[in-house]
Scaffold this motif. Structure first.
Motif, short mmCIF file in Angstrom:
data_model
loop_
_atom_site.label_atom_id
_atom_site.label_comp_id
_atom_site.label_asym_id
_atom_site.label_seq_id
_atom_site.Cartn_x
_atom_site.Cartn_y
_atom_site.Cartn_z
N SER A 154 -8.05 -4.80 -6.32
CA SER A 154 -6.67 -5.25 -6.10
C SER A 154 -6.02 -4.53 -4.93
O SER A 154 -6.55 -3.57 -4.38
CB SER A 154 -5.85 -5.02 -7.37
OG SER A 154 -5.84 -3.65 -7.72
N GLY A 155 -4.84 -5.02 -4.56
CA GLY A 155 -4.06 -4.40 -3.50
C GLY A 155 -4.66 -4.57 -2.11
O GLY A 155 -4.55 -3.68 -1.27
N ILE A 156 -5.28 -5.73 -1.85
CA ILE A 156 -5.91 -5.98 -0.55
C ILE A 156 -4.99 -6.87 0.28
O ILE A 156 -4.71 -8.01 -0.10
CB ILE A 156 -7.28 -6.67 -0.73
CG1 ILE A 156 -8.15 -5.88 -1.72
CG2 ILE A 156 -7.98 -6.82 0.61
CD1 ILE A 156 -9.43 -6.58 -2.10
N ALA A 190 -1.52 -12.92 -6.33
CA ALA A 190 -0.85 -12.15 -7.38
C ALA A 190 0.57 -12.65 -7.60
O ALA A 190 1.48 -11.88 -7.91
CB ALA A 190 -0.83 -10.66 -7.01
N GLY A 191 0.77 -13.96 -7.41
CA GLY A 191 2.09 -14.54 -7.62
C GLY A 191 3.11 -14.01 -6.63
O GLY A 191 2.80 -13.75 -5.46
N VAL A 192 4.34 -13.82 -7.10
CA VAL A 192 5.41 -13.34 -6.22
C VAL A 192 5.17 -11.91 -5.76
O VAL A 192 5.77 -11.45 -4.79
CB VAL A 192 6.78 -13.44 -6.93
CG1 VAL A 192 7.14 -14.88 -7.20
CG2 VAL A 192 6.78 -12.63 -8.23
N VAL A 197 2.10 -6.29 -2.93
CA VAL A 197 0.91 -5.57 -3.39
C VAL A 197 -0.38 -6.13 -2.82
O VAL A 197 -1.45 -5.54 -2.98
CB VAL A 197 0.83 -5.56 -4.94
CG1 VAL A 197 2.06 -4.93 -5.53
CG2 VAL A 197 0.63 -6.98 -5.49
N GLY A 198 -0.30 -7.29 -2.16
CA GLY A 198 -1.50 -7.87 -1.59
C GLY A 198 -2.25 -8.76 -2.58
O GLY A 198 -1.81 -9.00 -3.70
#
Length: 440
Positions: A154-156, A190-192, A197-198
């Motif tokens: 996550s967070g990319i 990741a939605g909104v 957060v990527g």
């Protein structure tokens, strides 16, 4: 106030006896505790449990994930600590595969507000020659709801074009794999929250497959299929010499040594932060019921509310705006351990992603009451938050992701018990109320 040792008499006591049978058998007592906050003393409800570890941990047997990783030394690390180790594995792999290409640190650059970035907040992780490299690591986990293993990096921040190469490090029971990602395979939104957060790369194994070795092969095969351009660079044993050395270095860091020293043997100390948070939430829910025996409680808060900007859908039982209803009051629970801040050299409590009314919608609140669970070596302190105590923003994503509540102890005080006195005093002076203390 005391609990009759003869047995449960009210519906609330029956509920507690069912949910925490060993806790009941230990004949815990509720008695006032004179707790000092500087010059102020007040009576605090205290729960003393004779056999806390067995009382709670017996209710939560080892999950499939925990069982699979039982002999894996890397599984002892969580979150940032594990991330640092996996990034070192990626760097070592690149150094071995491309020995003539130098690895250098990234420039710090500037934040959105024009200030200089910190040492660990660069836009990408390191340079490999002239290429900007981002590295993401994850541990394969078992999803009990869908009965299958999955890997989620996550967070990319693909859309911001701040890196040239993305390397994914997959940690599975006994193994660590390094894969160069092609920028397209299994990318999920990741939605909104995506803008802040990527995106993520999420790959699932076959449904119904509980064997971790087979699941690892399926996940790698999906990434490396001919329709994608991903490339596997290396496979290592998670107990290999290099990884063992890096894990040892991580365990030797001051923050890790202090946490190990003070939290070893404490209930839930061996859990991951997310697992511990869920268990503490369950405990806080039971305590709240005990403190309000005349109220009705249920856990599905606004589960039928329609949400979503791109795709409208119901919240569902596990995405409620708060954690439970107490009568007509929506209660949100957040927990934090005391952790050592190596830069400020003091203990701190950090309650993250608290969705206070936002600047965009100041009249909208997702909860009516906020309970903070401070997980310490002495026990669990349940605090009713008030006002703006400890509130801090999280940059541009605050209105979507939520605020933080951060409270610090004194500088250079390494004893968490001494720091705890200061932390509780700061909360009390800001209008917060200490409700219950659960002694380990």
């Amino acid at each position: 106030m005391s609990v009759d040792s003869a047995g449960p008499s009210s519906w609330l006591e029956v509920m507690l006896a069912k949910q925490f049978p060993q806790l009941w058998q230990a004949k815990f007592c509720l008695r006032p505790l004179a707790t000092s906050f500087g010059c102020c003393r007040r009576q605090v409800l205290t729960l003393t449990v004779a056999q806390i570890p067995g009382s709670f941990e017996d209710e939560n047997p080892s999950s499939i994930t925990q069982t699979a990783y039982a002999e894996d030394p890397l599984f002892r690390l969580h979150c940032l600590r594990k991330g640092r180790v996996l990034q070192q594995v990626a760097r070592q792999t690149l150094a071995e595969v491309f020995p003539s290409v130098p690895l250098t640190e990234p420039p710090r650059g500037l934040c959105a507000n024009g200030s200089r970035r910190g040492n660990h907040t660069a836009e990408f992780d390191f340079r490999h020659g002239d290429r900007r490299v981002e590295c993401k690591g994850t541990s394969m986990a078992f999803c009990s709801a869908h009965h299958r293993w999955f890997a989620d990096w996550s967070g990319i921040k693909f859309k911001q074009a701040i890196f040239d190469d993305l390397f994914l490090v997959l940690h599975s029971p006994g193994w660590v794999d390094v894969v160069r990602h092609d920028g397209a395979a299994a990318v999920a939104e990741a939605g909104v929250r995506t803008a802040f957060v990527g995106q993520s790369v999420r790959v699932y194994a076959a449904r119904g497959c509980s064997d971790a070795r087979e699941a690892r092969q399926v996940i790698l095969r999906k990434l490396l299929t001919s329709s994608h351009a991903c490339e596997q660079l290396a496979t290592r044993r998670s107990d290999s010499g290099y990884i063992a050395e890096v894990v040892s270095q991580e365990l030797g860091r001051e923050s890790c040594r202090l946490s190990t020293k003070w939290y070893t043997g404490i209930p839930f100390a061996g859990c991951s932060p997310s697992s511990r948070g869920l268990r503490l939430q369950k405990l806080a829910f039971a305590i709240d019921q005990l403190c309000h025996p005349g109220c009705r409680f249920h856990t599905e808060v606004d589960s039928l509310e329609i949400v979503g900007a791109l795709r409208q859908q119901r919240r569902g039982a596990h995405r409620g705006s708060a954690d439970w209803w107490r009568g007509n009051v929506r209660v949100e629970f957040k927990s934090s351990s005391l952790s050592w801040d190596v830069h400020r050299r003091r203990w701190r409590a950090h309650f993250a992603r608290v969705k206070f009314p936002s600047q965009v919608r100041p009249c909208t609140a997702s909860f009516d009451e906020l309970l903070l669970g401070l997980y310490t070596p002495l026990g669990l302190y349940l605090v009713q938050h008030a006002g703006v105590a400890g509130q801090s923003r999280a940059g541009r994503g605050t209105d979507t992701l939520g605020h933080s509540v951060m409270v610090y102890g004194p500088t250079d005080e390494k004893c968490p018990e001494a720091a705890l006195v200061v932390v509780l005093a700061k909360l009390q002076q800001s209008g917060c109320k200490l409700l219950v203390f659960v002694k380990w």
